[in-house]
Design a protein around this motif. Structure first.
Motif, PDB file in Angstrom:
ATOM      1  N   ALA A 138     -12.680 -97.581  -0.397  1.00 51.27           N
ATOM      2  CA  ALA A 138     -13.712 -98.556  -0.020  1.00 51.27           C
ATOM      3  C   ALA A 138     -12.935 -99.846   0.255  1.00 51.27           C
ATOM      4  CB  ALA A 138     -14.980 -98.701  -0.673  1.00 51.27           C
ATOM      5  N   ALA A 139     -13.212-100.807   1.274  1.00 54.05           N
ATOM      6  CA  ALA A 139     -12.698-102.002   1.633  1.00 54.05           C
ATOM      7  C   ALA A 139     -10.969-101.968   1.501  1.00 54.05           C
ATOM      8  CB  ALA A 139     -13.254-103.072   0.686  1.00 54.05           C
ATOM      9  N   LYS A 152     -20.485 -97.987  -0.782  1.00 48.49           N
ATOM     10  CA  LYS A 152     -21.414 -99.009   0.008  1.00 48.49           C
ATOM     11  C   LYS A 152     -21.332-100.423  -0.750  1.00 48.49           C
ATOM     12  CE  LYS A 152     -24.574 -95.745   2.156  1.00 48.49           C
ATOM     13  NZ  LYS A 152     -25.860 -95.096   2.142  1.00 48.49           N
ATOM     14  N   VAL A 210     -19.187-101.547  -2.801  1.00 47.58           N
ATOM     15  CA  VAL A 210     -17.745-102.301  -2.607  1.00 47.58           C
ATOM     16  C   VAL A 210     -17.591-102.838  -1.321  1.00 47.58           C
ATOM     17  CG1 VAL A 210     -15.571-101.693  -2.670  1.00 47.58           C
ATOM     18  CG2 VAL A 210     -16.797-100.644  -4.308  1.00 47.58           C
ATOM     19  N   GLU A 211     -18.173-102.193  -0.256  1.00 50.22           N
ATOM     20  CA  GLU A 211     -17.880-102.679   1.207  1.00 50.22           C
ATOM     21  C   GLU A 211     -18.857-103.948   0.957  1.00 50.22           C
ATOM     22  OE1 GLU A 211     -16.022-102.020   3.152  1.00 50.22           O
ATOM     23  OE2 GLU A 211     -15.352 -99.882   2.990  1.00 50.22           O
ATOM     24  N   LYS A 212     -20.184-103.952   0.579  1.00 49.82           N
ATOM     25  CA  LYS A 212     -20.964-105.159   0.853  1.00 49.82           C
ATOM     26  C   LYS A 212     -20.522-106.451  -0.046  1.00 49.82           C
ATOM     27  CE  LYS A 212     -24.485-103.779   3.192  1.00 49.82           C
ATOM     28  NZ  LYS A 212     -24.671-104.141   4.656  1.00 49.82           N
ATOM     29  N   GLU A 213     -20.089-106.083  -1.119  1.00 50.82           N
ATOM     30  CA  GLU A 213     -19.474-107.358  -2.094  1.00 50.82           C
ATOM     31  C   GLU A 213     -18.243-107.783  -1.554  1.00 50.82           C
ATOM     32  OE1 GLU A 213     -22.043-105.960  -6.111  1.00 50.82           O
ATOM     33  OE2 GLU A 213     -19.917-106.141  -6.177  1.00 50.82           O
ATOM     34  N   THR A 214     -17.143-106.990  -1.211  1.00 53.90           N
ATOM     35  CA  THR A 214     -16.400-107.497  -0.590  1.00 53.90           C
ATOM     36  C   THR A 214     -16.596-108.327   0.705  1.00 53.90           C
ATOM     37  OG1 THR A 214     -14.967-105.431  -1.423  1.00 53.90           O
ATOM     38  CG2 THR A 214     -14.039-106.702   0.413  1.00 53.90           C
ATOM     39  N   ALA A 215     -17.325-107.964   1.568  1.00 51.49           N
ATOM     40  CA  ALA A 215     -17.721-108.706   2.893  1.00 51.49           C
ATOM     41  C   ALA A 215     -18.346-110.213   2.368  1.00 51.49           C
ATOM     42  CB  ALA A 215     -18.965-108.254   3.675  1.00 51.49           C
ATOM     43  N   GLU A 217     -12.516-110.622   1.193  1.00 53.03           N
ATOM     44  CA  GLU A 217     -11.260-109.998   0.597  1.00 53.03           C
ATOM     45  C   GLU A 217     -11.679-109.414  -0.608  1.00 53.03           C
ATOM     46  OE1 GLU A 217      -8.193-113.017  -0.220  1.00 53.03           O
ATOM     47  OE2 GLU A 217      -8.804-113.168  -2.289  1.00 53.03           O
ATOM     48  N   ASN A 218     -10.695-108.112  -0.866  1.00 51.13           N
ATOM     49  CA  ASN A 218     -10.886-107.592  -2.437  1.00 51.13           C
ATOM     50  C   ASN A 218      -9.387-107.909  -2.834  1.00 51.13           C
ATOM     51  OD1 ASN A 218     -10.808-105.351  -4.291  1.00 51.13           O
ATOM     52  ND2 ASN A 218     -12.634-104.835  -3.280  1.00 51.13           N
TER      53      ASN A 218
END
Length: 596
Positions: A205-206, A231, A233-238, A242-243
């Motif tokens: 993810a991300a 999900k 991971v994607e929301k928080e990275t957004a 960046e991750n």
């Protein structure tokens, strides 16, 4: 630029890998951890220190674990400490402090330190070893050379014969089984290690590979977890754009009844209920825990209060900003779970409502400012007693409420174009990426002022460094909501006690009937008005306000009679409701806030 052939590129790649591997395996500090008696809960540690240039060195064990603000005295679990030279000759040493050993290294190029660590405390921040697995919390396992926290090290794990797997965020050393590299001791101390037969699965993810190491079994659905955790991971990275990792590890310990989590630089340790994954409420709680600890990847591990790194592993590291580091994270764990549609907007508002009632009805809310709650975490939050609810407040719950009102203020000020997300992303880029350091209290205040468009001097006086109740009518009003008092207990008598199963008082609420008239913690209630009462609180509920009751108690073996005049209940019931006719602007704020 000179054109390079594939053959040349391959040569450079192999050369780089060779140099990197050599750097990893030629470090001056090497650890080996084995488990000769897992049934007795021991880790056997060998620490080899090479290229010594001094006549004496001091090795130390940290006294606390970053992310858990309590001096835990990990050295109390160390035993059988010995030092030897390369030819196994004993070397003299002296213990100079609770967590420090001074070794005479004059004329010696290298030494090997051996010790055992008793590990039998179940939590996400302490090591635990039994016949099923070993969980190594590094600050309680590994020592460091005083003044050499920047030194690299390698760790070799020798699993017990019945164990097959090692899971850790440390970098594997090529060609060496179960051997790992830490570029400095901050990385080593921030990389927990799970050893055993854990069930490991992964998802991406991300752009980041994530592994989940499940220990202890359970009724979890791997495929569902992969989807829902991705999900999050994607929301928080957004939010941050960046991750910071290429790899991330979740270590999950499944217990009969489990909970809690601790964040790390590229991993986390979670506690979960083994057979709770098919219960909707419990599963949502687990997703909230995942969201909380993963959000720490940015908020506190990188965007951090300035006093939380570089760490002093010998002493407390004080900060007044845990309401941001932990409180904001507690706000976002609920918000992220709502954003991935695992909970509804109404459920999110219900958690906010619950926090409001929890804070407003706790007597310590009028005693301890949230900045002081953060500063005193070391001596109060992590060391609660029977009077803590009367004198302290949680920087988690109250910090979450502050995050909510700042979020609403930013959305309202920007007319829905920005939110607290943008303020945190700005701070992350400014302090962590650009300046390479943590933030001060004053600097984060400036960030919040920039995005709310307000001077927050009075806000900080009232809410951060003071104990005033929040103006929720103002902030919820931005979203067309209001806070309503639904209290129906004005004429209900309130004793103000919590009573244990043994009939003894465990808590007395400040300002209550019991507080004013002298009932104490540890008093055993024998009779009320001459009657032997099984359920004291139910009995009192049937009486009237201002009525006098005689309590016959046993206090440390002495029988006493305490007369108590019943007062009305102090607690209130606050509910978030929608305004009857919200404006379009208010609807827009609500829509932005809850991603409707």
């Amino acid at each position: 630029m000179t054109k390079l052939t594939f053959k040349t590129l391959l040569f450079f790649a192999i050369a780089f890998m060779t140099i990197n591997t050599q750097a990893q395996t030629s470090t001056n500090i090497q650890f080996q951890v084995s488990f000769t008696e897992p049934q007795a809960h021991y880790a056997d540690v060998e620490m080899t220190i090479s290229n010594i240039k001094k006549d004496e060195i001091i090795v130390k064990m940290p006294v606390w674990a970053p992310g858990s603000y309590l001096v835990r005295e990990f050295s109390k679990n160390v035993e059988s400490f010995t030092v030897a030279t390369a030819d196994k000759s004993p070397l003299s040493y002296e213990k100079t402090n609770k967590n420090a050993w001074k070794i005479n290294t004059k004329g010696k190029n290298s030494v090997k330190i051996s010790y055992r660590v008793y590990s039998f405390e179940i939590s996400v921040r302490t090591s635990f070893i039994d016949t099923d697995h070993a969980f190594l919390s590094p600050t309680g396992i590994f020592m460091y050379v005083d003044g050499a926290l920047e030194d690299a090290s390698t760790v070799t794990i020798i699993p017990h014969k019945n164990w097959k797997k090692v899971s850790t965020g440390l970098e594997p050393v090529a060609g060496k089984n179960f051997t790992y590299y830490a570029k400095n001791f901050d990385w080593l101390f921030d990389s927990p290690i799970e050893v055993g037969n854990q069930d490991v699965f992964e998802f991406t993810a991300a752009g980041v590979r994530h592994e989940v190491a499940m220990a202890g079994g359970g009724n979890y659905d791997k495929e569902k977890l992969k989807i829902d955790m991705a999900k999050i991971v994607e929301k928080e990275t957004a939010i941050f754009g960046e991750n910071p990792n290429k790899y991330y590890l979740f270590i999950v310990h499944n217990y009969q009844n489990g909970g809690g989590g601790l964040e790390h630089l590229n991993s986390t340790v979670l506690g979960a209920k083994r057979m709770g994954y098919d219960d909707i409420k419990t599963y949502k709680g687990f997703l909230g825990l995942v969201a909380h600890e993963y959000f720490h990847l940015w908020n506190v591990k990188r965007l951090r209060p300035i006093n939380l790194g570089p760490f002093d592993y010998d002493n407390e590291n004080y900060t007044t900003n845990l309401w941001i580091a932990e409180g904001f994270t507690a706000y976002y764990d609920n918000l992220i779970v709502e954003r991935i549609k695992a909970t509804t907007p109404d459920e999110f508002l219900a958690t906010l409502e619950s926090d409001i009632n929890s804070i407003y009805n706790q007597q310590g809310n009028k005693i301890q400012p949230i900045s002081q709650s953060s500063f005193d975490a070391w001596i109060k939050y992590y060391r609660p007693n029977e009077n803590s609810s009367n004198t302290t407040i949680s920087y988690y719950n109250k910090g979450s409420l502050i995050a909510s009102i700042l979020d609403l203020a930013i959305i309202n000020h920007s007319k829905g174009t920005q939110s607290l997300d943008d303020a945190l992303k700005f701070a992350y880029n400014d302090f962590y990426k650009k300046k390479g350091r943590g933030y001060t209290d004053a600097e984060m205040k400036v960030v919040f002022e920039k995005f709310t468009g307000e001077n927050l001097d009075q806000f900080y006086i009232d809410y951060i460094n003071g104990t005033e109740n929040f103006d929720f009518q103002k902030y919820l009003g931005y979203a067309g909501l209001k806070l309503s008092d639904k209290t129906r207990t004005a004429n209900q008598p309130y004793l103000g006690l919590i009573i244990g199963k043994d009939g003894k008082i465990t808590n007395v609420a400040r300002g209550s009937s019991a507080w004013d008239d002298g009932l104490n913690v540890n008093d055993e209630i024998l009779t009320v008005n001459g009657e032997r009462v099984i359920d004291v609180l139910a009995y009192v509920a049937g009486e009237k306000v201002n009525q006098d009751l005689d309590f016959l108690i046993n206090r440390d073996g002495l029988v006493k009679t305490i007369k108590v005049k019943l007062k009305a209940a102090q607690t209130k019931n606050w509910q978030i409701e929608q305004m009857e006719k919200p404006t379009q602007a208010q609807k827009a704020v609500l829509e932005k806030w809850l991603s409707l």
